[in-house]
Design an enzyme around this catalytic site. Sequence first.
Site, short mmCIF file in Angstrom:
data_model
loop_
_atom_site.label_atom_id
_atom_site.label_comp_id
_atom_site.label_asym_id
_atom_site.label_seq_id
_atom_site.Cartn_x
_atom_site.Cartn_y
_atom_site.Cartn_z
N ASN A 27 39.71 -3.58 -6.67
CA ASN A 27 40.58 -2.52 -7.43
C ASN A 27 40.36 -1.50 -6.29
O ASN A 27 39.75 -1.25 -5.37
CB ASN A 27 40.00 -2.22 -8.59
CG ASN A 27 41.03 -1.71 -9.69
OD1 ASN A 27 42.11 -1.37 -9.18
ND2 ASN A 27 40.91 -1.83 -10.75
N GLY A 29 39.56 1.86 -5.22
CA GLY A 29 38.37 2.83 -5.30
C GLY A 29 37.07 1.82 -5.78
O GLY A 29 36.14 2.39 -6.26
N GLU A 50 42.53 -0.64 6.05
CA GLU A 50 43.80 -0.77 5.71
C GLU A 50 44.56 0.36 6.21
O GLU A 50 44.08 1.59 6.35
CB GLU A 50 43.65 -0.40 4.26
CG GLU A 50 45.00 -0.66 3.62
CD GLU A 50 44.47 -0.78 1.85
OE1 GLU A 50 44.78 -1.87 1.12
OE2 GLU A 50 43.96 0.20 1.36
N GLN A 79 56.21 -1.33 -1.15
CA GLN A 79 55.47 -2.74 -0.79
C GLN A 79 56.14 -3.53 0.47
O GLN A 79 55.37 -4.15 0.93
CB GLN A 79 55.55 -3.52 -1.98
CG GLN A 79 54.71 -2.93 -3.26
CD GLN A 79 53.33 -2.82 -2.97
OE1 GLN A 79 52.73 -3.43 -2.05
NE2 GLN A 79 52.59 -2.08 -3.60
N GLU A 102 40.35 -5.13 5.57
CA GLU A 102 40.63 -4.73 4.08
C GLU A 102 41.69 -5.00 3.63
O GLU A 102 42.82 -4.61 4.22
CB GLU A 102 40.49 -2.99 4.36
CG GLU A 102 40.63 -2.41 3.08
CD GLU A 102 40.49 -0.97 3.01
OE1 GLU A 102 40.24 -0.31 4.37
OE2 GLU A 102 40.26 -0.13 2.09
N1 DCP Z 1 48.03 0.18 -2.73
C1 DCP Z 1 49.08 -0.24 -3.30
N2 DCP Z 1 49.85 -1.70 -3.06
C2 DCP Z 1 48.90 -2.26 -2.10
C3 DCP Z 1 47.81 -1.75 -1.65
C4 DCP Z 1 47.29 -0.56 -1.89
O1 DCP Z 1 50.03 0.54 -4.26
N3 DCP Z 1 49.50 -3.52 -1.70
C5 DCP Z 1 47.72 1.63 -3.02
C6 DCP Z 1 46.49 1.82 -4.06
C7 DCP Z 1 45.86 2.85 -3.69
C8 DCP Z 1 46.20 3.03 -2.11
O2 DCP Z 1 47.16 2.36 -1.98
O3 DCP Z 1 46.63 4.05 -4.29
C9 DCP Z 1 44.98 2.59 -1.31
O4 DCP Z 1 44.69 1.39 -1.79
P1 DCP Z 1 43.43 0.64 -1.77
O5 DCP Z 1 42.83 0.27 -3.01
O6 DCP Z 1 43.79 -0.64 -0.91
O7 DCP Z 1 42.16 1.39 -0.93
P2 DCP Z 1 41.07 2.38 -1.55
O8 DCP Z 1 41.01 3.45 -0.26
O9 DCP Z 1 41.21 2.73 -2.60
O10 DCP Z 1 39.91 1.34 -1.16
P3 DCP Z 1 38.14 1.76 -1.56
O11 DCP Z 1 38.22 3.24 -2.47
O12 DCP Z 1 37.83 0.49 -2.22
O13 DCP Z 1 37.63 2.13 -0.20
#
Ligand code: DCP
Length: 228
Positions: A27, A29, A50, A79, A102
């Site tokens: 997920n 976060g 990412e 997207q 990632e």
């Molecule tokens: N996101 C999205 N569509 C995707 C991938 C990501 O809308 N195909 C969005 C969701 C978050 C932001 O991009 O708002 C970053 O997403 P991630 O969950 O991939 O990265 P995080 O920084 O939240 O990861 P973590 O907290 O696990 O390190």
Amino acid sequence: MNTDYLKRSPLKQFASLRPYTVIVEGNIGCGKTTFLNYFQQFDDVNVLAEPVNKWRNCNGYNLLDKMYSDPKKWSFTFQSYVQLTILQHHTMKTGHPIKLMERSIYSARHCFVEQMARNGSIERASVSVMDEWFKWAKENCDLSVDLIVYLKTTPETAYQRMLARNRPEEQYVPLEYFQDIHNLHEEWLLQKRFECPAPVLIIDANLDKSGIMEEYSKCKAQIFTERE
Ligand code: DCP
């Protein structure tokens, strides 16, 4: 027919040079960044975080912000760009024996685009365009994966972590969105309702920092053993 030439085929030689490829999923976060940071210390691993910064600045446009501010208008654009930038990671050459990415083109489609299609932020017709690109990419690029690491949290834990990090674009994302994205990861990685390109290793990512380090080192042992 003499098929010896196949054994010497440059394609086969190239295939054996392919890095052992791991994708890290879970997920928003859930702790993917912390997981990747742990693996930065190993010389054999090429870590590909990412490309969030590209999504926040596509020739001056913050597509992540636009997507959260007006999902109906911008989800498809956002997207589409995610699909391109993640594809660039899948196809990026590396001199390292292990490639750790990632997320992937698979979670983009089966978790995020699927959520947006189900709630009407992206039209099914637009999804079919993305699917055609995805199909073309699978036929023409090497998108193979050897292992999926699933950092599994409860939606509530992931939500609390997102609030704590306070990324400006995410400030109005509701808990229900985390529940949807969690359920889609479960549908994809555990119930196998969509294409799952590799075996799945589940890590309890609800654990606090000391507990999670033990999980990371077990995971490291598995990755380094399997690629041998
Ligand atoms: N996101 C999205 N569509 C995707 C991938 C990501 O809308 N195909 C969005 C969701 C978050 C932001 O991009 O708002 C970053 O997403 P991630 O969950 O991939 O990265 P995080 O920084 O939240 O990861 P973590 O907290 O696990 O390190």
